[in-house]
Design a protein around this motif. Structure first.
Motif, PDB file in Angstrom:
ATOM      1  N   ASP A   1      24.060  21.437  -9.370  1.00 18.95           N
ATOM      2  CA  ASP A   1      24.394  20.968  -8.023  1.00 18.95           C
ATOM      3  C   ASP A   1      23.143  20.535  -7.266  1.00 18.95           C
ATOM      4  N   ALA A   2      22.055  21.273  -7.451  1.00 19.90           N
ATOM      5  CA  ALA A   2      20.804  20.905  -6.787  1.00 19.90           C
ATOM      6  C   ALA A   2      20.246  19.595  -7.323  1.00 19.90           C
ATOM      7  N   LEU A   3      20.452  19.342  -8.615  1.00 14.67           N
ATOM      8  CA  LEU A   3      19.924  18.128  -9.241  1.00 14.67           C
ATOM      9  C   LEU A   3      20.772  16.897  -8.935  1.00 14.67           C
ATOM     10  N   ALA A   4      22.034  17.086  -8.636  1.00 14.50           N
ATOM     11  CA  ALA A   4      22.970  15.965  -8.546  1.00 14.50           C
ATOM     12  C   ALA A   4      22.513  14.844  -7.612  1.00 14.50           C
ATOM     13  N   PRO A   5      21.985  15.127  -6.419  1.00 14.04           N
ATOM     14  CA  PRO A   5      21.575  14.023  -5.551  1.00 14.04           C
ATOM     15  C   PRO A   5      20.149  13.515  -5.799  1.00 14.04           C
ATOM     16  N   LEU A   6      19.465  14.080  -6.788  1.00 13.50           N
ATOM     17  CA  LEU A   6      18.043  13.778  -6.964  1.00 13.50           C
ATOM     18  C   LEU A   6      17.798  12.644  -7.950  1.00 13.50           C
ATOM     19  N   GLY A   7      16.720  11.925  -7.720  1.00 11.18           N
ATOM     20  CA  GLY A   7      16.233  10.922  -8.651  1.00 11.18           C
ATOM     21  C   GLY A   7      14.757  11.115  -8.880  1.00 11.18           C
ATOM     22  N   LEU A   8      14.261  10.510  -9.935  1.00  9.89           N
ATOM     23  CA  LEU A   8      12.829  10.582 -10.272  1.00  9.89           C
ATOM     24  C   LEU A   8      12.285   9.166 -10.400  1.00  9.89           C
ATOM     25  N   LEU A   9      11.203   8.901  -9.701  1.00 13.30           N
ATOM     26  CA  LEU A   9      10.495   7.627  -9.809  1.00 13.30           C
ATOM     27  C   LEU A   9       9.022   7.918 -10.008  1.00 13.30           C
ATOM     28  N   SER A  10       8.419   7.263 -10.992  1.00 14.71           N
ATOM     29  CA  SER A  10       6.977   7.365 -11.170  1.00 14.71           C
ATOM     30  C   SER A  10       6.375   5.975 -11.127  1.00 14.71           C
ATOM     31  N   PHE A  11       5.208   5.879 -10.506  1.00 17.94           N
ATOM     32  CA  PHE A  11       4.459   4.632 -10.522  1.00 17.94           C
ATOM     33  C   PHE A  11       3.708   4.544 -11.841  1.00 17.94           C
ATOM     34  N   LYS A  12       3.867   3.435 -12.527  1.00 20.73           N
ATOM     35  CA  LYS A  12       3.043   3.188 -13.693  1.00 20.73           C
ATOM     36  C   LYS A  12       1.636   2.829 -13.230  1.00 20.73           C
ATOM     37  N   CYS A  13       0.680   2.870 -14.140  1.00 23.66           N
ATOM     38  CA  CYS A  13      -0.704   2.554 -13.755  1.00 23.66           C
ATOM     39  C   CYS A  13      -0.809   1.155 -13.167  1.00 23.66           C
ATOM     40  N   ASP A  14      -0.036   0.204 -13.722  1.00 26.07           N
ATOM     41  CA  ASP A  14      -0.061  -1.153 -13.175  1.00 26.07           C
ATOM     42  C   ASP A  14       0.507  -1.176 -11.760  1.00 26.07           C
ATOM     43  N   GLY A  15       1.441  -0.281 -11.455  1.00 33.77           N
ATOM     44  CA  GLY A  15       1.958  -0.199 -10.099  1.00 33.77           C
ATOM     45  C   GLY A  15       0.919   0.290  -9.113  1.00 33.77           C
ATOM     46  N   MET A  16       0.068   1.224  -9.535  1.00 38.41           N
ATOM     47  CA  MET A  16      -1.017   1.676  -8.671  1.00 38.41           C
ATOM     48  C   MET A  16      -2.052   0.575  -8.488  1.00 38.41           C
ATOM     49  N   ALA A  17      -2.427  -0.088  -9.584  1.00 42.16           N
ATOM     50  CA  ALA A  17      -3.413  -1.173  -9.490  1.00 42.16           C
ATOM     51  C   ALA A  17      -2.865  -2.344  -8.678  1.00 42.16           C
ATOM     52  N   GLY A  18      -1.558  -2.592  -8.785  1.00 40.05           N
ATOM     53  CA  GLY A  18      -0.940  -3.686  -8.048  1.00 40.05           C
ATOM     54  C   GLY A  18      -0.601  -3.342  -6.609  1.00 40.05           C
ATOM     55  N   ARG A  19      -0.912  -2.117  -6.180  1.00 33.90           N
ATOM     56  CA  ARG A  19      -0.682  -1.672  -4.805  1.00 33.90           C
ATOM     57  C   ARG A  19       0.793  -1.826  -4.406  1.00 33.90           C
ATOM     58  N   GLN A  20       1.661  -1.300  -5.272  1.00 31.76           N
ATOM     59  CA  GLN A  20       3.097  -1.431  -5.064  1.00 31.76           C
ATOM     60  C   GLN A  20       3.721  -0.208  -4.401  1.00 31.76           C
ATOM     61  N   ALA A  21       2.915   0.790  -4.067  1.00 33.41           N
ATOM     62  CA  ALA A  21       3.490   2.037  -3.551  1.00 33.41           C
ATOM     63  C   ALA A  21       4.164   1.847  -2.203  1.00 33.41           C
ATOM     64  N   GLU A  22       3.505   1.168  -1.276  1.00 32.51           N
ATOM     65  CA  GLU A  22       4.072   1.056   0.067  1.00 32.51           C
ATOM     66  C   GLU A  22       5.395   0.291   0.059  1.00 32.51           C
ATOM     67  N   ARG A  23       5.455  -0.799  -0.664  1.00 32.06           N
ATOM     68  CA  ARG A  23       6.714  -1.543  -0.738  1.00 32.06           C
ATOM     69  C   ARG A  23       7.812  -0.702  -1.385  1.00 32.06           C
ATOM     70  N   THR A  24       7.431   0.088  -2.378  1.00 27.38           N
ATOM     71  CA  THR A  24       8.409   0.949  -3.039  1.00 27.38           C
ATOM     72  C   THR A  24       8.914   2.033  -2.098  1.00 27.38           C
ATOM     73  N   LEU A  25       8.003   2.651  -1.361  1.00 23.83           N
ATOM     74  CA  LEU A  25       8.414   3.708  -0.424  1.00 23.83           C
ATOM     75  C   LEU A  25       9.330   3.158   0.664  1.00 23.83           C
ATOM     76  N   ARG A  26       9.038   1.959   1.150  1.00 23.00           N
ATOM     77  CA  ARG A  26       9.915   1.341   2.147  1.00 23.00           C
ATOM     78  C   ARG A  26      11.295   1.048   1.557  1.00 23.00           C
ATOM     79  N   TYR A  27      11.306   0.565   0.325  1.00 22.15           N
ATOM     80  CA  TYR A  27      12.574   0.261  -0.348  1.00 22.15           C
ATOM     81  C   TYR A  27      13.413   1.534  -0.497  1.00 22.15           C
ATOM     82  N   LEU A  28      12.775   2.622  -0.914  1.00 21.21           N
ATOM     83  CA  LEU A  28      13.495   3.881  -1.066  1.00 21.21           C
ATOM     84  C   LEU A  28      14.127   4.306   0.252  1.00 21.21           C
ATOM     85  N   ALA A  29      13.351   4.259   1.329  1.00 23.54           N
ATOM     86  CA  ALA A  29      13.877   4.658   2.638  1.00 23.54           C
ATOM     87  C   ALA A  29      15.011   3.733   3.081  1.00 23.54           C
ATOM     88  N   ASP A  30      14.835   2.433   2.886  1.00 24.72           N
ATOM     89  CA  ASP A  30      15.862   1.466   3.304  1.00 24.72           C
ATOM     90  C   ASP A  30      17.163   1.647   2.534  1.00 24.72           C
TER      91      ASP A  30
END
Length: 335
Positions: free
Chosen positions: A60-89
């Motif tokens: 039950d605790a796991l049911a609403p949860l998801g897992l996302l990891s940034f790949k190394c290319d995502g860190m180098a490409g500076r994709q974290a902020e856009r991803t965090l905004r997308y998650l919130a939206d």
């Protein structure tokens, strides 16, 4: 003497809350990473005063949860902020995070059921590009969870395919604009069972239990602050890349011979595929004069990357499959 049944393995009812795949149920029941993390989850998130119900409590605790990891290319490409905004939206809140780093073993375990379609040359490239730097693992909560489709499944659907032709404007990978299907910036777990197994791959016992404790605390404001601080720390020590192919060719030009540069450009323009040995003879990724992401960007255009093989050995599930399973077993959004 026969061993007693393993009381720390999900029963049939709990498995139905973790995956709709009978094959995955069979494989993960014996999987070392799943079993270790499931045991930790029972201890940290379970019902301490009622052991028989601990598995149901964890599911039950796991049911609403998801897992996302940034790949190394995502860190180098500076994709974290856009991803965090997308998650919130899209109705996801961060509930826990942890720094991570792949090695050649962890990446092969994470994508054990997917990478069989790669050539050994592409495996060499994956070993390089997924081990370049530290990254960040996020556990997110689906605040729109309807008690039918798990948060991990909805997030996996929203992520979108690595193939740009299979994505729509609503998908995260469309927003992030990866240059091709190999450089795609983020990874998402497919189902609750995968969330458990992947935490077991990414983190050791102490780190896993700390992450699960953070999940249990459900302090989303504190969790987002910690996640953003970790992203800022890692971006501060990770060189950025524009992943622009033409710019990559221009940057490597002083470090390679004219003939090598000509052959690389011809390969990229014509679709002629090179082996790993041919590629690295022309463009040495170990050279201090060549930025690793420039090598990767060129390699993803010219390397012989795929082989004839069956599709995903454990294909991701759909929201429709979970809705059908809920109807079959008497679960509904109002249950």
């Amino acid at each position: 003497m026969r061993s007693a049944p393993d009381s720390r393995t999900p029963d049939a009812e709990v498995w139905r809350s973790l995956t709709v795949s009978a094959t995955k149920t069979e494989l993960f029941a014996e999987d070392l990473y799943f079993r270790e993390c499931w045991a930790d989850a029972l201890d940290v998130l379970g019902a301490p005063d009622d052991a028989p119900t601990a598995g149901r409590t964890v599911a039950d605790a796991l049911a609403p949860l998801g897992l996302l990891s940034f790949k190394c290319d995502g860190m180098a490409g500076r994709q974290a902020e856009r991803t965090l905004r997308y998650l919130a939206d899209n109705g996801f809140s961060i509930v826990a995070s942890a720094p991570i780093r792949h090695n050649r073993h962890s990446m092969r375990e994470l994508w054990r059921y997917n990478w069989h379609v790669y050539t050994t040359d592409r495996l060499a490239l994956m070993t390089l590009m997924h081990g370049v730097s530290d990254s960040v693992l996020l556990i997110v909560r689906d605040d729109r969870y309807d008690a039918t489709v798990p948060g991990a499944v909805r997030l996996s659907v929203l992520k979108g395919s690595a193939d740009p032709e299979a994505r729509g404007p609503e998908h995260l990978r469309t927003l992030l604009e990866p240059p091709n299907k190999i450089i795609n910036f983020v990874h998402v777990a497919d189902e609750p069972a995968d969330v458990v197994r992947e935490i077991g791959i990414f983190l050791d016992r102490t780190e896993r239990r700390a992450l699960l404790a953070e999940v249990g605390a459900a302090d989303t404001e504190a969790a987002e602050r910690r996640a953003r601080a970790e992203v800022a720390r890692l971006e501060g020590r990770t060189p950025a890349s524009d992943f622009d192919l033409e710019a990559a060719f221009e940057r490597v030009q002083p470090a390679v011979t004219p003939d090598a540069l000509t052959r690389l450009r011809q390969a990229a323009d014509s679709g002629m595929l090179l082996s790993w040995d041919e590629l690295t003879a022309l463009l040495d990724p170990a050279s201090p004069k060549i930025e690793v992401w420039d090598f990767v960007r060129i390699a993803t255009e010219v390397l012989d990357a795929d082989r004839q093989a069956s599709a995903d050995l454990l294909p991701p599930s759909s929201a429709a499959e979970w809705q059908e399973a809920a109807a079959l077993h008497g679960r509904s959004p109002s249950a």
